[in-house]
Design a protein around this motif. Structure first.
Motif, PDB file in Angstrom:
ATOM      1  N   PRO A  15       2.113  -0.645   4.208  1.00  0.00           N
ATOM      2  CA  PRO A  15       2.462   0.628   3.580  1.00  0.00           C
ATOM      3  C   PRO A  15       3.978   0.710   3.380  1.00  0.00           C
ATOM      4  CG  PRO A  15       1.163   0.944   5.594  1.00  0.00           C
ATOM      5  CD  PRO A  15       1.653  -0.462   5.592  1.00  0.00           C
ATOM      6  N   LEU A  16       4.393   0.952   2.163  1.00  0.00           N
ATOM      7  CA  LEU A  16       5.826   0.965   1.847  1.00  0.00           C
ATOM      8  C   LEU A  16       6.182   2.271   1.170  1.00  0.00           C
ATOM      9  CD1 LEU A  16       6.119  -2.705   0.542  1.00  0.00           C
ATOM     10  CD2 LEU A  16       6.861  -1.824   2.755  1.00  0.00           C
ATOM     11  N   ALA A  17       7.223   2.921   1.694  1.00  0.00           N
ATOM     12  CA  ALA A  17       7.672   4.194   1.152  1.00  0.00           C
ATOM     13  C   ALA A  17       8.865   3.978   0.239  1.00  0.00           C
ATOM     14  CB  ALA A  17       8.045   5.140   2.289  1.00  0.00           C
ATOM     15  N   GLU A  18       9.022   4.839  -0.734  1.00  0.00           N
ATOM     16  CA  GLU A  18      10.179   4.786  -1.624  1.00  0.00           C
ATOM     17  C   GLU A  18      11.443   5.132  -0.837  1.00  0.00           C
ATOM     18  OE1 GLU A  18       9.200   7.403  -4.804  1.00  0.00           O
ATOM     19  OE2 GLU A  18       7.620   6.096  -5.587  1.00  0.00           O
ATOM     20  N   ASP A  70       0.842  -1.197   0.000  1.00  0.00           N
ATOM     21  CA  ASP A  70       0.000   0.000   0.000  1.00  0.00           C
ATOM     22  C   ASP A  70       0.875   1.245   0.000  1.00  0.00           C
ATOM     23  OD1 ASP A  70      -2.251   1.563   0.037  1.00  0.00           O
ATOM     24  OD2 ASP A  70      -3.007   0.834   1.969  1.00  0.00           O
ATOM     25  N   ARG A  71       0.251   2.361  -0.361  1.00  0.00           N
ATOM     26  CA  ARG A  71       0.918   3.651  -0.196  1.00  0.00           C
ATOM     27  C   ARG A  71       0.943   4.010   1.285  1.00  0.00           C
ATOM     28  NH1 ARG A  71       1.119   2.186  -5.428  1.00  0.00           N
ATOM     29  NH2 ARG A  71       1.478   3.922  -6.839  1.00  0.00           N
ATOM     30  N   PRO A  72       1.914   4.803   1.718  1.00  0.00           N
ATOM     31  CA  PRO A  72       1.893   5.287   3.098  1.00  0.00           C
ATOM     32  C   PRO A  72       0.629   6.111   3.350  1.00  0.00           C
ATOM     33  CG  PRO A  72       4.050   5.632   2.112  1.00  0.00           C
ATOM     34  CD  PRO A  72       3.147   5.212   1.008  1.00  0.00           C
ATOM     35  N   GLY A 110       2.742  -0.524  10.432  1.00  0.00           N
ATOM     36  CA  GLY A 110       3.182   0.864  10.354  1.00  0.00           C
ATOM     37  C   GLY A 110       4.181   1.038   9.223  1.00  0.00           C
ATOM     38  N   THR A 111       4.205   2.209   8.617  1.00  0.00           N
ATOM     39  CA  THR A 111       5.187   2.477   7.568  1.00  0.00           C
ATOM     40  C   THR A 111       6.593   2.295   8.141  1.00  0.00           C
ATOM     41  OG1 THR A 111       3.683   4.091   6.597  1.00  0.00           O
ATOM     42  CG2 THR A 111       5.984   4.160   5.869  1.00  0.00           C
TER      43      THR A 111
END
Length: 546
Positions: A176-179, A106-108, A137-138
């Motif tokens: 949620p995964l951030a670049e 997912d997006r953060p 959590g991200t």
């Protein structure tokens, strides 16, 4: 190491520590960290990874792997509609009690509700179908993350397998995964990424339940529905009671089995004498069984080790965790059913003697698979046709949680890969078309030894046996229920490079099934849809005359 890569590395390692040996991935960008971590684990021989381009196919491939191994299987998707395409598999896993682990990338949270591409509300997208939902959590670079990631994965796997609840089923970890989403150079992670040396981060032990005693007395039968297991057979044999076992019960073996039970319940006076029914598993297959369980003069005892139990007629007098049979029935009750079953078999065989029909195809396939082979059977007519056969492989698999036809090819592929040996599938034409993407397997993927037998009646044959199939509804039947498609299945197989053979007679079908199963292939058996209703009526009439 960046946070997303660290997260994926730890999650995959903990899944393996918790018993995961197979995993499925559908390609995507946001899910890249998890996909790369799984690919690395596959390369190192720690698990086996399967990649599919269709998320629905991926979900049912995981279902097949679970049915074949009994172990939890994670499926990884990117965000957006990719997650929603897992819903049919999640529902089947929920109703069948299968430990499917959905890792939905997912997006953060900061990007949600902003119109960001491929972003929607994935929180609890499967509703009450999952045994557990948790949004991770991200990932951030701080001490304490590894313990959180590992303990949460251990908790998710425990919920999926029902370690404490005895109620296995799907779980969802929304991730949620951030670049950056691929490995990058950078400072070392501030804590060790390793887990405990002894295995899982948290070891979860099962809660035990005590069996209940049951004694002879009332004229008793044992009904073994989907997933009943050998407990149903053992109870029937210990009590000397007739066993009515569905093909996917894993209990259809031994001297108590009454193979023609469905017809005998409709046509024999023995059915009226039943006073008690012991129910194992999830019976879904036949209306005669449903009517039996709804009878007000019959005591129904449901055996269920989980918090859920089948009782659609609301007639269950008791629900118990397990059964301990105190002594055997010394009357001729079981003998009477066995004699009726033996008399019914020649009558059934005589009705089915001419040409190909659904039950004839199912019987031939059952013989080809053998008593100990693996058979995956589709819902609708195929599983009901197999239910009439005298020989039903004990390792018969069916998606009977919701009895849908979707994902049947993919389920069969997964089961065959888990079986690591020859596997057969018996599928109707609509189920075959519904999951034809299951034939699309990439060149780098493990390929199953699977022979698919398609019973093609050019449409929805089961409806002709139901109320809609009565001649009084003929005006709209063909278009609305019959749904002829006129698809050339041979051409469809050719498009995916799948070997294909047409069998138009019983002897031709036996010949097509005779060679050793090697690789993926399809055998088509064409039958007329117009014969279903008269055939069912003829079978019941033949047994009534005994």
């Amino acid at each position: 190491m960046n946070p997303s890569t660290a997260f994926a590395t730890v999650v995959v390692d903990e899944l393996i520590r918790c018993g995961v040996r197979e995993a499925v991935v559908a390609p995507g960008s946001r899910s890249a960290p998890l996909a790369l971590a799984l690919a690395a684990a596959d390369r190192d021989g720690r698990l086996r990874l399967h990649v599919r381009i269709d998320e629905r196919t991926a979900g049912f491939l995981a279902i097949g792997l679970i049915r074949g191994t009994g172990l939890p299987v994670p499926v990884v998707t990117t965000s957006g509609t990719a997650v929603a395409n897992l819903h049919p598999a999640a529902l089947e896993a929920s109703h069948s009690g299968l430990p499917l682990i959905v890792l939905s990338a997912d997006r953060p949270p900061a990007l949600r509700g902003s119109g960001a591409n491929q972003t929607t509300d994935q929180l609890k997208v499967f509703g009450s179908a999952v045994r557990m939902f948790h949004e991770m959590g991200t990932p951030v670079r701080e001490v304490g993350q590894v313990a959180y990631w590992r303990s949460q994965v251990a908790r998710a796997v425990a919920n999926a397998v029902g370690a404490r609840s005895s109620d296995p089923g799907p779980v969802q970890l929304n991730c949620p995964l951030a670049e950056p989403l691929v490995p990058t150079d950078g400072p070392e992670w501030p804590e060790s990424l390793s887990g405990r040396s002894t295995g899982p981060w948290t070891a979860i032990h099962a809660a035990a339940g005590q069996p209940s005693a049951v004694s002879p007395g009332p004229k008793t039968v044992v009904v073994a529905g989907d997933g009943a297991s050998q407990a149903a057979r053992l109870a029937a044999e210990a009590g000397r009671w007739p066993l009515f076992a569905e093909p996917s019960s894993r209990a259809r073996i031994g001297p108590s089995v009454i193979s023609a039970y469905r017809l005998l319940l409709q046509a024999s006076s023995l059915a009226d004498q039943i006073e008690r029914v012991l129910v194992f598993g999830h019976p879904t297959l036949s209306r005669p069984i449903s009517k039996l369980l709804a009878r007000p003069d019959v005591e129904v005892i449901v055996v269920s080790p989980t918090g859920l139990w089948p009782d659609p007629a609301r007639r269950a007098a008791a629900v118990v965790t397990g059964l301990e049979v105190t002594e055997a029935d010394t009357t001729n009750w079981l003998d009477s059913w066995q004699q009726a079953d033996q008399q019914a078999r020649p009558a059934i065989d005589k009705v089915l003697a001419d040409d190909l029909s659904g039950p004839r195809v199912a019987a031939i396939v059952g013989e080809a698979v053998g008593a100990d082979g693996m058979l995956v059977v589709a819902s609708s007519n195929p599983v009901r046709d197999l239910d009439l056969a005298q020989i039903v492989p004990i390792r018969t698999i069916a998606n009977r949680g919701l009895a849908g036809i979707d994902g049947t090819i993919s389920t069969a592929v997964g089961a065959a890969l888990a079986n690591a040996g020859p596997t057969y599938a018996l599928i109707g034409d609509l189920a075959f078309l519904h999951d034809s993407n299951g034939l699309v397997i990439g060149p780098d993927e493990a390929r199953p030894d699977l022979r698919i037998v398609v019973v093609n009646d050019n449409g929805g044959g089961i409806f002709s046996t139901l109320e809609q199939g009565d001649p009084t509804h003929a005006t709209h039947f063909e278009r609305v229920f019959g749904t002829p498609h006129n698809v050339d299945l041979g051409a469809l197989c050719s498009a995916t490079g799948t070997p294909y053979e047409l069998a138009e007679t019983p002897d031709a079908l036996r010949a097509a099934l005779a060679p050793t199963v090697a690789g993926l292939s399809v055998v088509e058996a064409r039958i007329p849809r117009s014969g279903h209703r008269p055939l069912n009526e003829a079978l019941v009439a033949a047994v009534k005359q005994l």
